[in-house]
Scaffold this motif. Structure first.
Motif, mmCIF file in Angstrom:
data_model
loop_
_atom_site.group_PDB
_atom_site.id
_atom_site.type_symbol
_atom_site.label_atom_id
_atom_site.label_comp_id
_atom_site.label_asym_id
_atom_site.label_seq_id
_atom_site.Cartn_x
_atom_site.Cartn_y
_atom_site.Cartn_z
ATOM 1 N N SER A 256 0.839 -1.204 0.000
ATOM 2 C CA SER A 256 0.000 0.000 0.000
ATOM 3 C C SER A 256 0.869 1.248 0.000
ATOM 4 O O SER A 256 0.541 2.247 -0.660
ATOM 5 N N PRO A 309 -3.799 3.700 5.910
ATOM 6 C CA PRO A 309 -3.561 2.248 5.995
ATOM 7 C C PRO A 309 -2.876 1.803 7.272
ATOM 8 O O PRO A 309 -3.094 0.685 7.747
ATOM 9 N N LEU A 337 -6.540 -3.006 3.804
ATOM 10 C CA LEU A 337 -5.219 -2.783 3.207
ATOM 11 C C LEU A 337 -5.237 -3.105 1.715
ATOM 12 O O LEU A 337 -4.630 -2.387 0.908
ATOM 13 N N PHE A 340 -6.772 -0.249 -0.071
ATOM 14 C CA PHE A 340 -5.826 0.868 -0.203
ATOM 15 C C PHE A 340 -4.881 0.621 -1.383
ATOM 16 O O PHE A 340 -4.595 1.543 -2.156
ATOM 17 N N ILE A 341 -4.375 -0.605 -1.502
ATOM 18 C CA ILE A 341 -3.475 -0.930 -2.611
ATOM 19 C C ILE A 341 -4.196 -0.711 -3.940
ATOM 20 O O ILE A 341 -3.666 -0.067 -4.858
ATOM 21 N N THR A 342 -5.411 -1.224 -4.036
ATOM 22 C CA THR A 342 -6.191 -1.076 -5.269
ATOM 23 C C THR A 342 -6.489 0.384 -5.560
ATOM 24 O O THR A 342 -6.342 0.852 -6.703
#
Length: 358
Positions: A256, A309, A337, A340-342
Motif C-alpha cells: 500500500s 492504511p 489494506l 488501499f493498494i487497489t
C-alpha cells in the motif's frame, strides 16, 4: 506481461547502479528500531524522589516500592524551592487522619506513579493497624492469611513499553521507508526522462504501473522480512500469534505504501513538493496509528485515522503479536489494506493520463 517484466528488470538494473539507496533502505529501519528498543525496553517502574518530614511513620516509608527514593527533612521546608532544588517529584506530610501531597508535576507522567507509591505506603500503615487489631483478638478469632495469585491476559510481569509499541512501530517504519523509497525512485525516473521513454512504448498505462508496483513490491517484501526477522530473533520480540500473519500484514502495508509512493511521485513537480506530500501522508499516521494512546486524542481527530492504511495494519499487528488472535479478528483490516493498494494503483493509472493518453 512482457512489458511488465521489462519494467521490473529495468527497475532493478537502476537500483543496482545506485546500490547504496536500497541498502540504506534496509539498514536505516533496523537502526531506528534498535534505537527505539534501547530507549524503551525498560519496565514502567519510573524512578521517583519523594520528600517527607523526619517524623513520618517508618511503616509508610518502608511500604514504598523499590523505585521510590525517600528523603527525610528535619525542618519544615519551603516547598516552592525545595522540589526544584532537591529534584523531588513530591513532598508528603502525614497527620493523624490526613495526608497532604504537593506534586512537582514538571513531568505529568510521574504524578500517577507518585500517587500509586503513596497509596502503597498508606496501605502499609493500614495493614500494620489491622495486624495490631487481629493480634488483640482471641486466638480462635484470628483470620487466615489470603493467598494472592497474579496472572496476565496479555504479556507478563516483565513486559515493557517497547513491546506495546513494537507492532505499530514496525508497521510505521515499513510504511514510511517504503513510501519514501518508491516515491523518490520513481520521481527520479521521471526527472531523468526514463519514464517518458517507457511511456512512448506500446505498454499500457496499467501495465507500467503494475510493473513498477511489482518491482517495488518484491524489494519491499525482502525489506519487510528482514525487519520482522531482525526484531524477533535479534531484539527478542515475542510474537504470540502466527508469524505468517505478521508477514502478510506487513507485506500488504508495504505494498500500500509502494502504491501510494507511485501516485505521490506523479503528483509532485519538484523534490520539495515530493517531501511535503510524503510528510503530509506520514506525520498524521504517527498520531493516529496507536503509538499515542487513543484516549489522549479527540474523538473527531481519532476517526481520521481510519483514512490511513497504518491504522488498520497497527490494529491487525496488535491482534496477532500481542493478543495472539488470527483470521477472524484481522480479516477486515486485511481487506482494508487491499482496498488501499487497489485505490492508490487506480489513482496512479488515472494520473498517468497527464503524461500519456493511450
Amino acid at each position: 506481461m512482457n512489458g511488465i517484466k521489462a519494467i521490473i528488470e529495468r527497475l532493478y538494473k537502476s537500483m543496482l547502479k545506485n546500490v547504496k539507496i536500497p541498502v540504506l533502505m534496509i539498514l536505516v529501519p533496523l537502526a531506528v528500531l534498535t534505537l527505539m528498543y534501547l530507549v524503551f525496553d525498560v519496565n514502567n517502574n519510573t524512578s521517583i524522589r519523594l520528600g517527607v518530614p523526619d517524623t513520618t511513620n517508618t511503616t509508610f516509608i518502608e511500604g514504598m516500592p523499590d523505585n521510590v527514593e525517600v528523603i527525610t527533612y528535619e525542618l519544615a521546608p519551603v516547598l516552592e524551592t525545595l522540589l526544584d532544588a532537591d529534584d523531588l517529584d513530591a513532598f508528603v506530610t502525614i497527620a493523624d487522619k490526613s495526608l497532604n501531597i504537593t506534586y512537582k508535576n514538571e513531568d505529568p507522567s510521574k504524578t500517577p506513579a507518585v500517587q500509586r507509591a503513596v497509596e502503597k505506603g498508606v496501605q502499609a500503615i493500614e495493614n500494620e493497624r489491622l495486624e495490631r487489631v487481629i493480634s488483640a483478638l482471641p486466638e480462635e478469632a484470628v483470620l487466615s492469611e489470603m493467598e494472592i495469585e497474579t496472572s496476565y491476559l496479555y504479556g507478563h510481569s516483565e513486559s515493557t513499553f517497547f513491546e506495546k509499541m513494537f507492532p505499530i512501530l514496525t508497521g510505521l517504519l515499513i510504511f514510511f521507508f517504503a513510501l519514501l523509497f518508491t516515491s523518490i525512485m520513481l520521481f527520479r525516473e521521471r526527472t531523468a526522462g526514463t519514464a517518458e521513454r517507457i511511456l512512448s512504448t506500446s505498454v499500457r498505462r496499467s501495465g507500467i504501473i503494475l510493473g513498477y508496483l511489482t518491482g517495488f513490491g518484491l524489494f519491499m517484501t525482502l525489506q519487510t522480512a528482514i525487519i520482522v526477522l531482525y526484531s524477533i530473533y535479534l531484539l527478542d520480540m515475542n510474537v504470540t500469534g502466527s508469524l505468517a500473519f505478521v508477514f502478510v500484514i506487513n507485506i500488504l502495508l508495504a505494498l500500500s505504501a509502494a502504491a501510494a509512493g507511485i501516485f505521490v511521485s506523479m503528483l509532485a513537480n519538484t523534490e520539495f513538493q515530493l517531501m511535503i506530500i510524503i510528510l503530509l501522508i506520514t506525520v498524521p499516521q504517527i498520531f493516529l496509528s496507536g503509538l499515542i494512546p487513543f484516549v489522549h486524542i479527540g474523538d473527531w481527530f481519532n476517526g481520521i485515522g481510519y483514512g490511513f492504511p497504518l491504522r488498520y495494519a497497527g490494529e491487525a499487528l496488535t491482534e496477532v503479536i500481542i493478543k495472539g488472535n488470527g483470521w477472524p479478528y484481522i480479516w477486515n483490516e486485511l481487506l482494508a489494506l487491499m482496498l488501499f493498494i487497489t485505490g492508490f494503483t487506480v489513482l496512479a493509472i488515472l494520473k498517468m493520463k497527464k503524461y500519456r493518453r493511450t
